[in-house]
Motif scaffolding. Structure first.
Motif, mmCIF file in Angstrom:
data_model
loop_
_atom_site.group_PDB
_atom_site.id
_atom_site.type_symbol
_atom_site.label_atom_id
_atom_site.label_comp_id
_atom_site.label_asym_id
_atom_site.label_seq_id
_atom_site.Cartn_x
_atom_site.Cartn_y
_atom_site.Cartn_z
ATOM 1 N N PHE A 122 0.849 -1.203 0.000
ATOM 2 C CA PHE A 122 0.000 0.000 0.000
ATOM 3 C C PHE A 122 0.886 1.256 0.000
ATOM 4 O O PHE A 122 0.654 2.187 0.757
ATOM 5 C CB PHE A 122 -0.937 0.016 1.214
ATOM 6 C CG PHE A 122 -2.045 -1.000 1.137
ATOM 7 C CD1 PHE A 122 -3.315 -0.630 0.740
ATOM 8 C CD2 PHE A 122 -1.800 -2.330 1.449
ATOM 9 C CE1 PHE A 122 -4.332 -1.569 0.656
ATOM 10 C CE2 PHE A 122 -2.818 -3.279 1.364
ATOM 11 C CZ PHE A 122 -4.087 -2.895 0.967
ATOM 12 N N LYS A 123 1.876 1.219 -0.867
ATOM 13 C CA LYS A 123 2.897 2.261 -0.841
ATOM 14 C C LYS A 123 3.252 2.690 -2.261
ATOM 15 O O LYS A 123 3.182 1.902 -3.198
ATOM 16 C CB LYS A 123 4.141 1.708 -0.133
ATOM 17 C CG LYS A 123 5.269 2.688 0.099
ATOM 18 C CD LYS A 123 6.468 1.998 0.761
ATOM 19 C CE LYS A 123 6.162 1.553 2.182
ATOM 20 N NZ LYS A 123 7.354 0.986 2.860
ATOM 21 N N GLY A 124 3.634 3.961 -2.406
ATOM 22 C CA GLY A 124 4.084 4.471 -3.694
ATOM 23 C C GLY A 124 5.280 5.391 -3.500
ATOM 24 O O GLY A 124 5.452 5.979 -2.434
ATOM 25 N N VAL A 125 6.109 5.507 -4.536
ATOM 26 C CA VAL A 125 7.302 6.346 -4.476
ATOM 27 C C VAL A 125 7.263 7.363 -5.615
ATOM 28 O O VAL A 125 6.901 7.032 -6.749
ATOM 29 C CB VAL A 125 8.587 5.497 -4.600
ATOM 30 C CG1 VAL A 125 9.826 6.388 -4.538
ATOM 31 C CG2 VAL A 125 8.637 4.436 -3.512
ATOM 32 N N VAL A 126 7.625 8.616 -5.295
ATOM 33 C CA VAL A 126 7.729 9.652 -6.322
ATOM 34 C C VAL A 126 9.116 9.529 -6.940
ATOM 35 O O VAL A 126 10.102 10.009 -6.395
ATOM 36 C CB VAL A 126 7.523 11.066 -5.706
ATOM 37 C CG1 VAL A 126 7.591 12.130 -6.799
ATOM 38 C CG2 VAL A 126 6.198 11.142 -4.957
ATOM 39 N N LYS A 127 9.197 8.866 -8.097
ATOM 40 C CA LYS A 127 10.497 8.607 -8.732
ATOM 41 C C LYS A 127 11.123 9.881 -9.294
ATOM 42 O O LYS A 127 12.340 10.049 -9.295
ATOM 43 C CB LYS A 127 10.335 7.579 -9.861
ATOM 44 C CG LYS A 127 9.910 6.200 -9.399
ATOM 45 C CD LYS A 127 10.121 5.172 -10.495
ATOM 46 C CE LYS A 127 9.228 5.447 -11.690
ATOM 47 N NZ LYS A 127 9.366 4.416 -12.741
ATOM 48 N N SER A 128 10.281 10.774 -9.805
ATOM 49 C CA SER A 128 10.758 12.033 -10.379
ATOM 50 C C SER A 128 9.595 13.016 -10.431
ATOM 51 O O SER A 128 8.450 12.628 -10.153
ATOM 52 C CB SER A 128 11.312 11.798 -11.793
ATOM 53 O OG SER A 128 10.276 11.337 -12.644
#
Length: 209
Positions: free
Chosen positions: A181-187
Motif C-alpha cells: 500500500f505504498k508508492g514512491v515519487v520517482k521524479s
C-alpha cells in the motif's frame, strides 16, 4: 465561490470530455457522458460550435480546475508560482497540479477519483515519509514515499481501488508497491506524463491579459 457539490457527470458533459470525476463509473456503460455526449440543459444538443477567443480560454481554465478540483483563488496561486519559476509556465502550472497530494493518491490508485483521494487525505489515512499529512494541496517532492496508514488498509474502497490500479495505469514518474500500500515519487512529472486533452497555452493567454 464555494466548491461545486452538484452532479459530477454534468461537468464532463459541459466540458465535452470525460474528466473522470466519478471513479469506476466513468469506465462503465452507466457513464452519463457516453450516453449523452452533449452539454446539459434544454438547448444542449444545439451547442455544437466550439468556443473561440476568450470563451475558449475561459473554458480551458474551467476544465482544468474541474479535473483537479481546485477553486479559482488556489488555481491563480499556482499560475503565479509557475510564472515566477524558470521554464515553460504552462508546463510548470500542470506540474504543480500533478504534484498535489490528493492527485498523487489518485494517480497511485489508492482512490478511484480525485474527490475520493481528497477525502482520504483530509481524514488522515495517508502518510508521507511516515508522517500523517492531511492537506490535499501538499506538493510532493522527488523521492518521497506515499503510503496508506496501516490501520486504514482494510477500508473496502481502498482495497478495491488498489486491485484495479494497474488496469487504470500508473504514470511513469510514480512507482506503486500494491502489496505494501505504498508508492514512491520517482521524479517530478513531465508534460508527456499528463495524457488528458489539455491546452495549457490557452490558460496562460487568459491570465496574461
Amino acid at each position: 465561490m464555494a466548491r461545486y457539490t452538484g452532479p459530477a457527470c454534468k461537468l464532463c458533459r459541459r466540458e465535452g470530455m470525460k474528466l473522470f470525476l466519478k471513479g469506476e463509473r466513468c469506465f462503465k456503460d452507466k457513464c452519463a457522458f457516453d450516453r449523452r455526449p452533449f452539454p446539459p440543459g434544454q438547448h444542449g444538443r444545439m451547442r455544437n460550435k466550439p468556443p473561440i477567443g476568450y470563451a475558449a480560454q475561459l473554458r480551458e481554465k474551467e476544465k482544468v480546475k474541474r479535473i483537479y478540483g481546485v477553486l479559482e483563488k488556489q488555481f491563480r496561486k499556482y499560475y503565479e508560482m509557475a510564472s515566477r519559476k524558470k521554464g515553460v509556465t504552462g508546463e510548470l502550472l500542470l506540474q504543480f497540479l500533478e504534484r498535489r497530494l490528493d492527485n498523487v493518491v489518485y494517480r497511485l490508485g489508492f482512490a478511484t477519483s480525485r474527490r475520493q483521494a481528497r477525502q482520504l487525505v483530509n481524514h488522515g489515512h495517508i502518510l508521507v515519509d511516515g508522517r500523517k499529512v492531511d492537506i490535499p494541496s501538499y506538493l510532493v517532492k522527488e523521492g518521497q514515499v506515499i503510503e496508506v496508514k496501516e490501520k486504514s488498509r482494510k477500508i473496502p474502497s481502498i482495497e478495491e481501488s488498489i486491485k484495479t490500479a494497474k488496469g487504470r495505469g500508473i504514470p511513469e514518474w510514480l512507482e506503486l508497491k500494491p502489496e505494501e500500500f505504498k508508492g514512491v515519487v520517482k521524479s517530478l512529472p513531465k508534460r508527456a506524463d499528463i495524457t488528458l486533452d489539455i491546452n495549457e497555452q490557452l490558460i496562460i493567454e487568459l491570465y496574461s491579459k
